[in-house]
Design a protein around this motif. Structure first.
Motif, PDB file in Angstrom:
ATOM      1  N   LYS A  72      44.373  29.888  34.513  1.00 13.10           N
ATOM      2  CA  LYS A  72      44.736  30.724  33.367  1.00 13.10           C
ATOM      3  C   LYS A  72      46.239  30.971  33.335  1.00 13.10           C
ATOM      4  O   LYS A  72      46.873  30.921  32.277  1.00 13.10           O
ATOM      5  CB  LYS A  72      43.976  32.053  33.452  1.00 13.10           C
ATOM      6  N   TRP A  73      46.829  31.221  34.500  1.00 11.78           N
ATOM      7  CA  TRP A  73      48.259  31.494  34.578  1.00 11.78           C
ATOM      8  C   TRP A  73      49.105  30.246  34.291  1.00 11.78           C
ATOM      9  O   TRP A  73      50.235  30.360  33.812  1.00 11.78           O
ATOM     10  CB  TRP A  73      48.614  32.036  35.957  1.00 11.78           C
ATOM     11  N   LEU A  74      48.575  29.065  34.581  1.00  9.96           N
ATOM     12  CA  LEU A  74      49.347  27.836  34.408  1.00  9.96           C
ATOM     13  C   LEU A  74      49.260  27.255  33.001  1.00  9.96           C
ATOM     14  O   LEU A  74      50.131  26.481  32.592  1.00  9.96           O
ATOM     15  CB  LEU A  74      48.885  26.773  35.412  1.00  9.96           C
ATOM     16  N   LEU A  75      48.224  27.605  32.263  1.00 10.82           N
ATOM     17  CA  LEU A  75      47.994  26.976  30.961  1.00 10.82           C
ATOM     18  C   LEU A  75      49.152  27.158  29.990  1.00 10.82           C
ATOM     19  O   LEU A  75      49.553  26.213  29.303  1.00 10.82           O
ATOM     20  CB  LEU A  75      46.700  27.508  30.341  1.00 10.82           C
ATOM     21  N   PHE A 103      40.270  29.905  39.266  1.00  7.92           N
ATOM     22  CA  PHE A 103      40.106  30.045  37.821  1.00  7.92           C
ATOM     23  C   PHE A 103      41.183  30.950  37.223  1.00  7.92           C
ATOM     24  O   PHE A 103      41.562  30.780  36.064  1.00  7.92           O
ATOM     25  CB  PHE A 103      38.703  30.577  37.504  1.00  7.92           C
ATOM     26  N   VAL A 104      41.685  31.895  38.009  1.00  5.66           N
ATOM     27  CA  VAL A 104      42.790  32.744  37.558  1.00  5.66           C
ATOM     28  C   VAL A 104      44.089  31.945  37.552  1.00  5.66           C
ATOM     29  O   VAL A 104      44.895  32.041  36.610  1.00  5.66           O
ATOM     30  CB  VAL A 104      42.938  33.979  38.470  1.00  5.66           C
ATOM     31  N   MET A 140      34.702  36.684  38.951  1.00  2.00           N
ATOM     32  CA  MET A 140      34.603  37.838  38.055  1.00  2.00           C
ATOM     33  C   MET A 140      35.453  39.000  38.565  1.00  2.00           C
ATOM     34  O   MET A 140      36.112  39.700  37.788  1.00  2.00           O
ATOM     35  CB  MET A 140      33.145  38.265  37.892  1.00  2.00           C
ATOM     36  N   VAL A 141      35.452  39.192  39.889  1.00  2.00           N
ATOM     37  CA  VAL A 141      36.262  40.261  40.483  1.00  2.00           C
ATOM     38  C   VAL A 141      37.748  39.987  40.269  1.00  2.00           C
ATOM     39  O   VAL A 141      38.508  40.853  39.827  1.00  2.00           O
ATOM     40  CB  VAL A 141      35.955  40.405  41.988  1.00  2.00           C
ATOM     41  N   TRP A 142      38.175  38.741  40.567  1.00  2.00           N
ATOM     42  CA  TRP A 142      39.581  38.373  40.367  1.00  2.00           C
ATOM     43  C   TRP A 142      39.981  38.495  38.903  1.00  2.00           C
ATOM     44  O   TRP A 142      41.066  38.993  38.586  1.00  2.00           O
ATOM     45  CB  TRP A 142      39.824  36.937  40.840  1.00  2.00           C
TER      46      TRP A 142
END
Length: 298
Positions: free
Chosen positions: A22-25, A18-19, A256-258
């Protein structure tokens, strides 16, 4: 010990996905994320499929494989990426935990699967969890704010449709074949989305020279969509399907941690409470009666 190590490792890989989304969007867009994710994942699995090719018997069910590719990867992964343009990665991960609940609901509505009272209670609890995440602003689902929570609901419904369809039409088909073909179909689906939204031109030399883009593609595609599935099959084979799918409960926590560590996303009371309520709903919706468990173990 190896099984539990695999379980924790898989939860961290899929939580980190999921992170990566976010970075690729920003650099490659929603459908570029789907295309590169699926293409990279397929590249990892194709050699394993080639090695196992002699074990494949009979004609390939292309129509069923195409359907599952669209509804189990292409469409939901596009919707998840679209959702993350408006909500935190950790919120998307918590919403993703609704998949078992939506699978049961889809089975009841379209596949003539009867649900017991406790399963209905679980479904209701799951949607109460959604309301908590939305701070009970239910009218946002019928406005421009639909993108985010609403699109995540559609993604979990899409997963549910694909799961029930797979169980009905691809029960005897190799899981490796289904996964690899799904990724190839989803890659074409993502490419079509890029063409239709005129986002192909976004993928240029400058974008592809960024280390974070390649890190995210490798992490999301090769590991999250490729090696992670092999790890999942390992747990199914050496443990059980129930043990392997228990990763669903851990992914939102690791996400959530990441999100907190890498994206500086807040862990709010609504997210934690919504997660607990959704988990309670998933438990009730998927829990097997003690009697059937004892019979299966006999």
């Amino acid at each position: 010990m190896k099984l539990y190590s695999a379980l924790i490792g898989l939860s961290f890989i899929w939580g980190l996905s999921f992170v990566f989304i976010k970075w690729l969007l920003d650099p490659i867009g929603v459908w570029g994320t789907v295309f590169f994710r699926c293409f990279a994942g397929a590249l990892v699995l194709l050699p394993f499929l080639w090695i196992k090719r002699k074990e494949l018997k009979g004609p390939l069910p292309w129509k069923a494989l195409f359907f599952v590719g669209v509804f189990n990867a292409g469409l939901p992964w596009g919707l998840i990426a679209w959702s993350e343009t408006e909500i935190h990665s950790s919120t998307a991960a918590v919403m993703n935990a609704l998949t078992p609940i939506c699978t049961g609901l889809v089975g009841f509505m379209f596949f003539s699967i009867l649900l017991k009272r406790r399963q209905w209670v679980g479904i209701v609890l799951g949607f109460v969890g959604i309301l908590v995440l939305m701070d009970f602003n239910i009218f946002d689902l019928f406005s421009e704010s639909f993108i985010g929570i609403g699109t995540m609901i559609l993604a979990t419904i899409s997963y549910g449709v694909a799961s029930q369809y797979t169980k009905k039409h691809l029960q005897e088909t190799s899981i490796l074949l289904v996964t690899t073909c799904s990724l190839l179909v989803a890659a074409l689906f993502g490419l079509a989305g890029m063409v239709l939204t005129n986002s192909v031109s976004v993928i240029n030399e400058d974008v592809l020279s960024r280390p974070l883009v390649w890190l995210s593609i490798i992490g999301l595609g090769c590991f999250g969509s490729g090696f992670a599935h092999l790890l999942f099959y390992y747990m199914v084979k050496n443990g059980s399907a129930e043990f392997a799918t228990s990763v669903t409960y851990i992914i939102p926590v690791t996400a959530m941690v990441w999100g907190y560590v890498l994206l500086d996303e807040p862990i709010t009371k609504n997210i934690v409470l919504g997660l607990v309520i959704i988990f309670a709903g998933v438990y009730l919706a998927t829990r097997k009666p003690r009697r059937s468990i004892q019979q299966a173990a006999a």
